[in-house]
Design a protein around this motif. Structure first.
Motif, PDB file in Angstrom:
ATOM      1  N   GLU A 105       0.840  -1.196   0.000  1.00 23.19           N
ATOM      2  CA  GLU A 105       0.000   0.000   0.000  1.00 23.19           C
ATOM      3  C   GLU A 105       0.878   1.250   0.000  1.00 23.19           C
ATOM      4  OE1 GLU A 105      -3.292   0.153  -0.149  1.00 23.19           O
ATOM      5  OE2 GLU A 105      -3.697  -1.985   0.071  1.00 23.19           O
ATOM      6  N   ILE A 106       0.372   2.332  -0.596  1.00 17.01           N
ATOM      7  CA  ILE A 106       1.062   3.615  -0.548  1.00 17.01           C
ATOM      8  C   ILE A 106       0.909   4.177   0.863  1.00 17.01           C
ATOM      9  CG2 ILE A 106       1.034   5.994  -1.390  1.00 17.01           C
ATOM     10  CD1 ILE A 106       0.167   4.878  -4.104  1.00 17.01           C
ATOM     11  N   SER A 107       2.008   4.665   1.423  1.00 19.06           N
ATOM     12  CA  SER A 107       1.996   5.222   2.777  1.00 19.06           C
ATOM     13  C   SER A 107       1.741   6.722   2.712  1.00 19.06           C
ATOM     14  CB  SER A 107       3.323   4.953   3.472  1.00 19.06           C
ATOM     15  OG  SER A 107       3.535   3.574   3.608  1.00 19.06           O
ATOM     16  N   GLU A 108       0.758   7.176   3.474  1.00 22.62           N
ATOM     17  CA  GLU A 108       0.426   8.596   3.518  1.00 22.62           C
ATOM     18  C   GLU A 108       1.377   9.302   4.486  1.00 22.62           C
ATOM     19  OE1 GLU A 108      -1.546   6.202   4.833  1.00 22.62           O
ATOM     20  OE2 GLU A 108      -3.391   6.073   3.705  1.00 22.62           O
ATOM     21  N   TYR A 109       1.972  10.388   4.073  1.00 25.55           N
ATOM     22  CA  TYR A 109       2.863  11.204   4.900  1.00 25.55           C
ATOM     23  C   TYR A 109       3.900  10.361   5.648  1.00 25.55           C
ATOM     24  CZ  TYR A 109      -1.011  14.332   3.928  1.00 25.55           C
ATOM     25  OH  TYR A 109      -1.987  15.054   3.290  1.00 25.55           O
ATOM     26  N   PRO A 110       4.701   9.586   4.932  1.00 26.37           N
ATOM     27  CA  PRO A 110       5.625   8.648   5.571  1.00 26.37           C
ATOM     28  C   PRO A 110       6.718   9.297   6.416  1.00 26.37           C
ATOM     29  CG  PRO A 110       6.116   8.833   3.252  1.00 26.37           C
ATOM     30  CD  PRO A 110       4.834   9.577   3.479  1.00 26.37           C
ATOM     31  N   ASP A 111       6.978  10.607   6.207  1.00 21.71           N
ATOM     32  CA  ASP A 111       7.995  11.277   7.011  1.00 21.71           C
ATOM     33  C   ASP A 111       7.486  11.637   8.405  1.00 21.71           C
ATOM     34  OD1 ASP A 111       9.796  11.121   4.951  1.00 21.71           O
ATOM     35  OD2 ASP A 111       9.402  13.134   4.211  1.00 21.71           O
ATOM     36  N   LYS A 112       6.157  11.616   8.593  1.00 19.97           N
ATOM     37  CA  LYS A 112       5.597  12.055   9.873  1.00 19.97           C
ATOM     38  C   LYS A 112       4.787  10.988  10.593  1.00 19.97           C
ATOM     39  CE  LYS A 112       5.284  16.886   8.618  1.00 19.97           C
ATOM     40  NZ  LYS A 112       4.493  18.107   8.693  1.00 19.97           N
ATOM     41  N   PHE A 113       4.177  10.065   9.853  1.00 18.35           N
ATOM     42  CA  PHE A 113       3.231   9.127  10.456  1.00 18.35           C
ATOM     43  C   PHE A 113       3.464   7.699   9.966  1.00 18.35           C
ATOM     44  CE2 PHE A 113       0.965  13.197   9.871  1.00 18.35           C
ATOM     45  CZ  PHE A 113       0.767  13.523  11.194  1.00 18.35           C
ATOM     46  N   VAL A 114       2.758   6.777  10.601  1.00 15.20           N
ATOM     47  CA  VAL A 114       2.673   5.399  10.132  1.00 15.20           C
ATOM     48  C   VAL A 114       1.439   5.337   9.244  1.00 15.20           C
ATOM     49  CG1 VAL A 114       2.276   3.021  10.843  1.00 15.20           C
ATOM     50  CG2 VAL A 114       3.801   4.456  12.170  1.00 15.20           C
ATOM     51  N   GLY A 115       1.549   4.697   8.095  1.00 16.01           N
ATOM     52  CA  GLY A 115       0.445   4.631   7.143  1.00 16.01           C
ATOM     53  C   GLY A 115      -0.805   3.967   7.706  1.00 16.01           C
ATOM     54  N   SER A 116      -1.945   4.308   7.160  1.00 16.65           N
ATOM     55  CA  SER A 116      -3.229   3.803   7.659  1.00 16.65           C
ATOM     56  C   SER A 116      -3.400   2.300   7.435  1.00 16.65           C
ATOM     57  CB  SER A 116      -4.384   4.558   7.005  1.00 16.65           C
ATOM     58  OG  SER A 116      -4.357   4.383   5.597  1.00 16.65           O
ATOM     59  N   HIS A 117      -2.602   1.708   6.558  1.00 16.35           N
ATOM     60  CA  HIS A 117      -2.696   0.267   6.300  1.00 16.35           C
ATOM     61  C   HIS A 117      -1.572  -0.521   6.973  1.00 16.35           C
ATOM     62  CE1 HIS A 117      -5.879   0.883   3.388  1.00 16.35           C
ATOM     63  NE2 HIS A 117      -5.167   1.862   2.872  1.00 16.35           N
ATOM     64  N   CYS A 118      -0.867   0.132   7.885  1.00 18.45           N
ATOM     65  CA  CYS A 118       0.279  -0.507   8.543  1.00 18.45           C
ATOM     66  C   CYS A 118      -0.185  -1.696   9.388  1.00 18.45           C
ATOM     67  CB  CYS A 118       1.001   0.499   9.437  1.00 18.45           C
ATOM     68  SG  CYS A 118       2.415  -0.214  10.284  1.00 18.45           S
ATOM     69  N   PRO A 119       0.419  -2.877   9.194  1.00 20.49           N
ATOM     70  CA  PRO A 119       0.023  -4.054   9.962  1.00 20.49           C
ATOM     71  C   PRO A 119       0.721  -4.155  11.325  1.00 20.49           C
ATOM     72  CG  PRO A 119       1.645  -4.702   8.358  1.00 20.49           C
ATOM     73  CD  PRO A 119       1.366  -3.228   8.124  1.00 20.49           C
ATOM     74  N   LEU A 120       1.660  -3.238  11.607  1.00 18.17           N
ATOM     75  CA  LEU A 120       2.390  -3.318  12.866  1.00 18.17           C
ATOM     76  C   LEU A 120       1.510  -2.921  14.048  1.00 18.17           C
ATOM     77  CD1 LEU A 120       5.787  -1.650  11.891  1.00 18.17           C
ATOM     78  CD2 LEU A 120       5.251  -4.085  12.001  1.00 18.17           C
ATOM     79  N   ILE A 121       1.704  -3.587  15.150  1.00 16.02           N
ATOM     80  CA  ILE A 121       1.058  -3.218  16.411  1.00 16.02           C
ATOM     81  C   ILE A 121       2.150  -2.561  17.243  1.00 16.02           C
ATOM     82  CG2 ILE A 121      -0.067  -4.083  18.487  1.00 16.02           C
ATOM     83  CD1 ILE A 121      -1.049  -6.445  16.719  1.00 16.02           C
ATOM     84  N   ILE A 122       1.989  -1.277  17.509  1.00 14.54           N
ATOM     85  CA  ILE A 122       3.009  -0.517  18.227  1.00 14.54           C
ATOM     86  C   ILE A 122       2.810  -0.695  19.728  1.00 14.54           C
ATOM     87  CG2 ILE A 122       4.040   1.766  18.571  1.00 14.54           C
ATOM     88  CD1 ILE A 122       4.289   0.695  15.687  1.00 14.54           C
ATOM     89  N   LYS A 123       3.875  -1.142  20.405  1.00  6.66           N
ATOM     90  CA  LYS A 123       3.811  -1.322  21.852  1.00  6.66           C
ATOM     91  C   LYS A 123       3.846   0.040  22.542  1.00  6.66           C
ATOM     92  CE  LYS A 123       7.242  -4.039  22.888  1.00  6.66           C
ATOM     93  NZ  LYS A 123       8.202  -5.082  23.255  1.00  6.66           N
TER      94      LYS A 123
END
Length: 76
Positions: free
Chosen positions: A52-70
């Motif tokens: 997926e294309i990442s929105e604003y990758p320099d500032k945020f995690v993309g809306s389709h990111c599968p990672l679960i951030i601890k």
């Protein structure tokens, strides 16, 4: 040996667990963004996990990111 001349009957699904380390500066400010992820492609602007294309990758995690951030644990 498999033979797919007449098509594919079904797929067997595999999965992976990945780990990504995001940097934290000496003032305890984390940079959790696509640009810091080893799975982000700067040349295509896409996540190599989801394609997926990442929105604003320099500032945020993309809306389709599968990672679960601890949650970040702070010393009290």
């Amino acid at each position: 040996m498999s033979n797919f001349d007449s098509g594919v009957k079904e797929y067997i699904t595999g999965y992976a667990v990945v780990e990504v380390g995001f940097p934290v500066d000496w003032r305890d400010n984390p940079d959790i963004s696509c640009k810091q992820c080893k799975f982000f492609s700067r040349s295509t602007g896409r996540c190599n996990l989801t394609q997926e294309i990442s929105e604003y990758p320099d500032k945020f995690v993309g809306s389709h990111c599968p990672l679960i951030i601890k949650e970040i644990e702070k010393d009290v």
